[in-house]
Design a protein around this motif. Sequence first.
Motif, short mmCIF file in Angstrom:
data_model
loop_
_atom_site.label_atom_id
_atom_site.label_comp_id
_atom_site.label_asym_id
_atom_site.label_seq_id
_atom_site.Cartn_x
_atom_site.Cartn_y
_atom_site.Cartn_z
N ILE A 125 84.00 21.57 56.21
CA ILE A 125 84.85 21.00 55.12
C ILE A 125 84.46 21.78 53.93
O ILE A 125 83.43 21.61 53.45
CB ILE A 125 84.51 19.60 54.87
N LEU B 38 88.45 21.57 56.55
CA LEU B 38 88.77 20.61 55.43
C LEU B 38 90.12 20.04 55.75
O LEU B 38 90.36 18.82 55.72
CB LEU B 38 88.84 21.21 54.25
N SER C 155 89.74 17.49 58.65
CA SER C 155 89.09 16.35 58.53
C SER C 155 89.23 15.38 57.44
O SER C 155 88.80 14.52 57.38
CB SER C 155 87.61 16.90 58.48
N MET C 156 90.03 15.95 56.41
CA MET C 156 90.17 15.14 55.09
C MET C 156 91.79 14.64 55.41
O MET C 156 92.54 15.13 55.66
CB MET C 156 89.91 15.96 54.04
N SER C 157 91.76 13.50 54.49
CA SER C 157 93.04 12.78 54.46
C SER C 157 93.78 13.67 53.25
O SER C 157 93.11 14.38 52.64
CB SER C 157 92.94 11.43 54.05
N GLU D 47 92.10 13.02 49.90
CA GLU D 47 90.88 13.71 49.71
C GLU D 47 91.05 15.07 49.21
O GLU D 47 90.51 15.46 48.73
CB GLU D 47 89.99 13.31 50.99
N ALA D 48 92.05 15.54 50.29
CA ALA D 48 92.18 17.11 50.13
C ALA D 48 92.85 17.51 48.52
O ALA D 48 92.67 18.35 48.04
CB ALA D 48 93.19 17.58 51.09
N LYS E 170 90.03 8.92 44.50
CA LYS E 170 90.10 10.13 45.35
C LYS E 170 88.99 11.18 45.57
O LYS E 170 88.71 11.68 46.56
CB LYS E 170 91.68 10.71 45.04
N ALA F 107 86.59 12.22 48.21
CA ALA F 107 86.54 13.41 48.85
C ALA F 107 84.83 13.73 48.87
O ALA F 107 84.49 14.51 49.97
CB ALA F 107 87.28 14.41 48.06
N ARG G 17 83.45 12.30 51.91
CA ARG G 17 83.66 13.05 53.17
C ARG G 17 82.89 14.33 53.21
O ARG G 17 82.50 14.82 54.45
CB ARG G 17 85.22 13.37 53.13
N LEU G 18 82.74 15.04 52.06
CA LEU G 18 81.84 15.95 52.20
C LEU G 18 80.38 15.88 52.68
O LEU G 18 79.88 16.72 53.29
CB LEU G 18 81.89 17.01 50.74
N ASN H 72 79.24 16.78 56.05
CA ASN H 72 79.41 18.01 56.26
C ASN H 72 77.88 18.39 56.47
O ASN H 72 77.44 19.65 56.86
CB ASN H 72 80.14 18.87 55.38
#
Length: 297
Positions: free
Chosen positions: A109, A129, A132-134, A137-138, A237, A241, A244-245, A248
Motif C-alpha cells: 500500500i 493500495l 487494499s484500501m476503501s 481511505e484512498a 478518513k 488510511a 491501514r498503512l 503494511n
Amino acid sequence: MFKRIALFLATNLAVLLLLSIVLSVLQNVFGITLGNNGTLLVFAVVFGFGGSLISLMISKWVAKRQTGMHIIETPQGELEQWLVSTVRRQAEKAGIAMPEVGIYDAPEINAFATGPSRNNSLVAVSTGLLRSMSRDEAEAVLGHEVSHVANGDMVTMALLQGVMNTFVIVLSRVVGRVVDSVVFGNRDNGPGFGYFIVVFVLDLVFGLFASFITAWFSRQREFRADAGGASLAGREKMIAALQRLAQNHGQSSLPTQIAAFGISGGLKSGIGALMMTHPPLEVRIQALRDAGSAVSR
C-alpha cells in the motif's frame, strides 16, 4: 512560482554571503587561504545545488521510468474515473494545477507525489493500495499527496538539499585546509596529501549529518501533508488510511530516488531512526488525533 524563484535566489545569496564571511575570516584573521575563494564558492554552489535541482526537474520522468506506471490520460473504467475526478477536486480546493495521475504495479500500500512545481506534478498510487484500501481511505491518501504538491515540498526539499550539499563541500575543504596548515605545517604551498585525506573523510561525515537534517525536515513535511489530507478528505478518513498503512509494516518497493516521497516509509531503530524520512505511523495518527482534540476544545 515566482515566490519559489525568489526563495531560490534568496537562498543562494544567503549561502554565498555566509561562506564568503567564513572564508574571509580564515584568510584575514588566521592567514589560511584555500586559494581562489571565489572559485571555491562557485564550485560549491554549482555542484551543491546543481544535482538537487536537476533531480527535481527530471523527477517526473524518473518516477515514470523506474516504476513503469500507467499514466491515466483518458480514464478507462469507473476506478480510473474516480481517481482522476478525486485528484481534480482536491487540486482545485488546494489551488494547484491538475497533476498527472498514475498507477504503478506494486504489492504494498503506497502512493507518492513528485514534480518540479505546484503546477507541474504527478500523483501516483500503487495497485496494492487500490486493492487494499476503501474509497474513503484512498481519498485521504490522495489528499495527502496533493497536499505535498500544494505545500511545495518537492521544491523545498531540493533547496534544502542544495544548501546542505553546498555547506558540506565548503566546510570539508575549510577544515581540511586548517588541518593541513596547523597539523602538517603546509601553509605556503598548495594543498598537501593531508588535505585531500581530511576532505575525503569530512565529506562523508558532514554528508551524514546533512542527511540527518534533511531527514528531519522530511518527517516534518509528512505531518503537514497528513494535516492537509485531513483538510481535503476528512480527519477520520486520514486516520483510517494511516491505520491501514500500518498493516503494511512499513514496506516499500519504490526506487531510492523517490522513496522519500511515498506516503509509507520504512521503520528503523538506533541511529538509523535519524535517517527516517517518515515518522512512525502511530506518531502520525496521534498527531492527527491531538489536532482534532485541540480544534474541538
